[in-house]
Design a protein around this motif. Structure first.
Motif, mmCIF file in Angstrom:
data_model
loop_
_atom_site.group_PDB
_atom_site.id
_atom_site.type_symbol
_atom_site.label_atom_id
_atom_site.label_comp_id
_atom_site.label_asym_id
_atom_site.label_seq_id
_atom_site.Cartn_x
_atom_site.Cartn_y
_atom_site.Cartn_z
ATOM 1 N N GLU A 189 8.499 -4.201 -10.852
ATOM 2 C CA GLU A 189 9.258 -2.950 -10.913
ATOM 3 C C GLU A 189 9.206 -2.195 -9.589
ATOM 4 O OE1 GLU A 189 7.453 -1.093 -14.297
ATOM 5 O OE2 GLU A 189 8.572 -2.340 -15.719
ATOM 6 N N VAL A 190 8.024 -2.107 -8.959
ATOM 7 C CA VAL A 190 7.948 -1.369 -7.703
ATOM 8 C C VAL A 190 8.665 -2.116 -6.585
ATOM 9 C CG1 VAL A 190 5.879 -0.084 -8.323
ATOM 10 C CG2 VAL A 190 5.640 -2.183 -7.030
ATOM 11 N N PHE A 191 8.627 -3.457 -6.620
ATOM 12 C CA PHE A 191 9.395 -4.228 -5.639
ATOM 13 C C PHE A 191 10.890 -3.972 -5.819
ATOM 14 C CE2 PHE A 191 6.086 -7.838 -4.833
ATOM 15 C CZ PHE A 191 5.375 -6.988 -3.999
ATOM 16 N N ALA A 192 11.339 -3.920 -7.067
ATOM 17 C CA ALA A 192 12.755 -3.664 -7.343
ATOM 18 C C ALA A 192 13.159 -2.266 -6.882
ATOM 19 C CB ALA A 192 13.054 -3.850 -8.831
ATOM 20 N N LEU A 193 12.316 -1.286 -7.096
ATOM 21 C CA LEU A 193 12.609 0.079 -6.628
ATOM 22 C C LEU A 193 12.743 0.105 -5.112
ATOM 23 C CD1 LEU A 193 10.202 2.247 -8.819
ATOM 24 C CD2 LEU A 193 12.707 2.255 -8.881
ATOM 25 N N HIS A 194 11.838 -0.576 -4.448
ATOM 26 C CA HIS A 194 11.883 -0.593 -2.985
ATOM 27 C C HIS A 194 13.112 -1.350 -2.486
ATOM 28 C CE1 HIS A 194 10.284 0.004 0.985
ATOM 29 N NE2 HIS A 194 10.508 -1.266 1.251
ATOM 30 N N ALA A 195 13.410 -2.483 -3.101
ATOM 31 C CA ALA A 195 14.592 -3.269 -2.707
ATOM 32 C C ALA A 195 15.875 -2.475 -2.912
ATOM 33 C CB ALA A 195 14.641 -4.578 -3.502
ATOM 34 N N ALA A 196 15.873 -1.593 -3.914
ATOM 35 C CA ALA A 196 17.054 -0.761 -4.186
ATOM 36 C C ALA A 196 17.116 0.465 -3.280
ATOM 37 C CB ALA A 196 17.051 -0.323 -5.652
ATOM 38 N N GLY A 197 16.121 0.613 -2.382
ATOM 39 C CA GLY A 197 16.124 1.743 -1.455
ATOM 40 C C GLY A 197 15.656 3.052 -2.078
ATOM 41 N N ARG A 198 14.988 2.979 -3.226
ATOM 42 C CA ARG A 198 14.552 4.192 -3.914
ATOM 43 C C ARG A 198 13.209 4.707 -3.410
ATOM 44 N NH1 ARG A 198 16.684 4.821 -9.087
ATOM 45 N NH2 ARG A 198 16.052 6.973 -8.788
ATOM 46 N N THR A 199 12.452 3.854 -2.719
ATOM 47 C CA THR A 199 11.168 4.258 -2.152
ATOM 48 C C THR A 199 11.077 3.764 -0.716
ATOM 49 O OG1 THR A 199 10.042 2.240 -2.906
ATOM 50 C CG2 THR A 199 9.962 4.147 -4.382
ATOM 51 N N GLN A 200 10.166 4.368 0.014
ATOM 52 C CA GLN A 200 9.905 3.883 1.364
ATOM 53 C C GLN A 200 8.397 3.754 1.557
ATOM 54 O OE1 GLN A 200 10.708 6.715 4.580
ATOM 55 N NE2 GLN A 200 11.277 8.214 3.027
ATOM 56 N N VAL A 201 8.010 2.679 2.213
ATOM 57 C CA VAL A 201 6.608 2.468 2.534
ATOM 58 C C VAL A 201 6.412 2.907 3.978
ATOM 59 C CG1 VAL A 201 4.760 0.779 2.794
ATOM 60 C CG2 VAL A 201 6.400 0.554 0.917
ATOM 61 N N ILE A 202 5.538 3.854 4.155
ATOM 62 C CA ILE A 202 5.220 4.335 5.493
ATOM 63 C C ILE A 202 4.087 3.450 6.017
ATOM 64 C CG2 ILE A 202 4.484 6.295 6.889
ATOM 65 C CD1 ILE A 202 7.177 6.706 5.352
ATOM 66 N N ALA A 203 4.385 2.657 7.017
ATOM 67 C CA ALA A 203 3.399 1.720 7.557
ATOM 68 C C ALA A 203 3.436 1.756 9.076
ATOM 69 C CB ALA A 203 3.691 0.307 7.061
ATOM 70 N N GLU A 204 2.258 1.716 9.657
ATOM 71 C CA GLU A 204 2.129 1.695 11.110
ATOM 72 C C GLU A 204 1.526 0.355 11.523
ATOM 73 O OE1 GLU A 204 0.089 5.215 12.648
ATOM 74 O OE2 GLU A 204 0.398 6.133 10.687
ATOM 75 N N PRO A 205 2.186 -0.369 12.425
ATOM 76 C CA PRO A 205 1.653 -1.672 12.838
ATOM 77 C C PRO A 205 0.456 -1.530 13.774
ATOM 78 C CG PRO A 205 3.652 -1.172 14.047
ATOM 79 C CD PRO A 205 3.463 -0.055 13.053
ATOM 80 N N ARG A 206 -0.465 -2.466 13.649
ATOM 81 C CA ARG A 206 -1.617 -2.558 14.540
ATOM 82 C C ARG A 206 -1.797 -4.018 14.906
ATOM 83 N NH1 ARG A 206 -0.814 2.029 14.221
ATOM 84 N NH2 ARG A 206 -2.214 3.769 13.912
ATOM 85 N N ARG A 207 -2.343 -4.244 16.106
ATOM 86 C CA ARG A 207 -2.707 -5.609 16.505
ATOM 87 C C ARG A 207 -4.069 -5.942 15.908
ATOM 88 N NH1 ARG A 207 -1.902 -3.038 21.172
ATOM 89 N NH2 ARG A 207 -4.049 -3.476 21.773
ATOM 90 N N LEU A 208 -4.336 -7.209 15.751
ATOM 91 C CA LEU A 208 -5.590 -7.631 15.145
ATOM 92 C C LEU A 208 -6.796 -7.165 15.968
ATOM 93 C CD1 LEU A 208 -6.696 -9.040 12.714
ATOM 94 C CD2 LEU A 208 -6.550 -11.211 13.947
ATOM 95 N N ASP A 209 -6.639 -7.094 17.294
ATOM 96 C CA ASP A 209 -7.766 -6.640 18.117
ATOM 97 C C ASP A 209 -8.026 -5.130 17.971
ATOM 98 O OD1 ASP A 209 -5.560 -5.733 19.552
ATOM 99 O OD2 ASP A 209 -6.291 -6.448 21.491
ATOM 100 N N GLN A 210 -7.206 -4.426 17.195
ATOM 101 C CA GLN A 210 -7.400 -2.993 16.939
ATOM 102 C C GLN A 210 -8.062 -2.742 15.583
ATOM 103 O OE1 GLN A 210 -3.144 -2.093 17.454
ATOM 104 N NE2 GLN A 210 -3.760 -0.629 19.046
ATOM 105 N N VAL A 211 -8.583 -3.796 14.958
ATOM 106 C CA VAL A 211 -9.106 -3.680 13.605
ATOM 107 C C VAL A 211 -10.215 -2.634 13.496
ATOM 108 C CG1 VAL A 211 -10.769 -5.587 13.758
ATOM 109 C CG2 VAL A 211 -9.780 -4.961 11.539
ATOM 110 N N ASN A 212 -11.127 -2.593 14.439
ATOM 111 C CA ASN A 212 -12.218 -1.610 14.358
ATOM 112 C C ASN A 212 -11.702 -0.188 14.497
ATOM 113 O OD1 ASN A 212 -14.179 -3.557 13.920
ATOM 114 N ND2 ASN A 212 -14.533 -3.857 16.108
ATOM 115 N N ASP A 213 -10.765 0.031 15.399
ATOM 116 C CA ASP A 213 -10.162 1.355 15.539
ATOM 117 C C ASP A 213 -9.415 1.746 14.264
ATOM 118 O OD1 ASP A 213 -11.131 1.604 18.132
ATOM 119 O OD2 ASP A 213 -9.287 0.824 19.037
#
Length: 165
Positions: free
Chosen positions: A123-147
């Motif tokens: 259901e949550v995948f369907a909501l997101h696919a329909a544009g009803r929700t947005q996931v706020i995500a910030e990319p990081r490189r693997l070498d930034q894991v500790n930070d």
């Protein structure tokens, strides 16, 4: 507010809920405002119980912050017949004082929830696919894991941090 909170806010609004978002970080409260929260409360500067009660109280309080105080504040914010949904897992064998008299006479329900069902996930995948929700995500490189751990533990990650390989 945060990784789970920014999604819970959107789901609650989709089903017609009036949403109060509580956090101690102004940036996360800004995110809550951008996502449509009806009320934002900085619990570092205001009493969330008083503010939520002033706005009419809560019928459901979902606790996503791993601070025992957040659970108690959420409980005290509930209306008669309210539901406290415990999701976060505080450390140090934390406990919450649930007053029996108030809980029984107020018809309050205390629930624990750690994961949803496969149907919930679909259901949550369907909501997101329909544009009803947005996931706020910030990319990081693997070498930034500790930070990244420092950002999350320090409450500085706006929502989700995602590692690129």
């Amino acid at each position: 507010m945060g990784g789970l909170g920014h999604l819970a806010l959107q789901y609650a609004r989709l089903v017609g809920g009036l949403v109060s978002a509580v956090d101690v970080e102004p940036e996360k409260l800004g995110l809550a405002h951008r996502l449509g929260a009806d009320q934002i409360v900085n619990s570092r500067t205001h009493d969330p119980v008083a503010e939520i009660k002033r706005a009419g109280g809560a019928d459901v309080a979902v606790v996503l912050a791993a601070a025992p105080q957040a659970f108690e504040q959420a409980y005290r914010s509930l209306n008669r017949g309210g539901r406290l949904v415990m999701v976060a897992l505080p450390g140090n064998d934390a406990a919450v004082d649930v007053p029996i008299f108030e809980t029984v006479l107020g018809g309050i329900c205390v629930l624990g929830s750690v994961v949803g069902t496969r149907q919930n996930l679909a259901e949550v995948f369907a909501l997101h696919a329909a544009g009803r929700t947005q996931v706020i995500a910030e990319p990081r490189r693997l070498d930034q894991v500790n930070d990244a751990f420092g950002e999350v533990l320090g409450g500085r990650a706006e929502a989700r941090l995602v590692f690129a390989f």
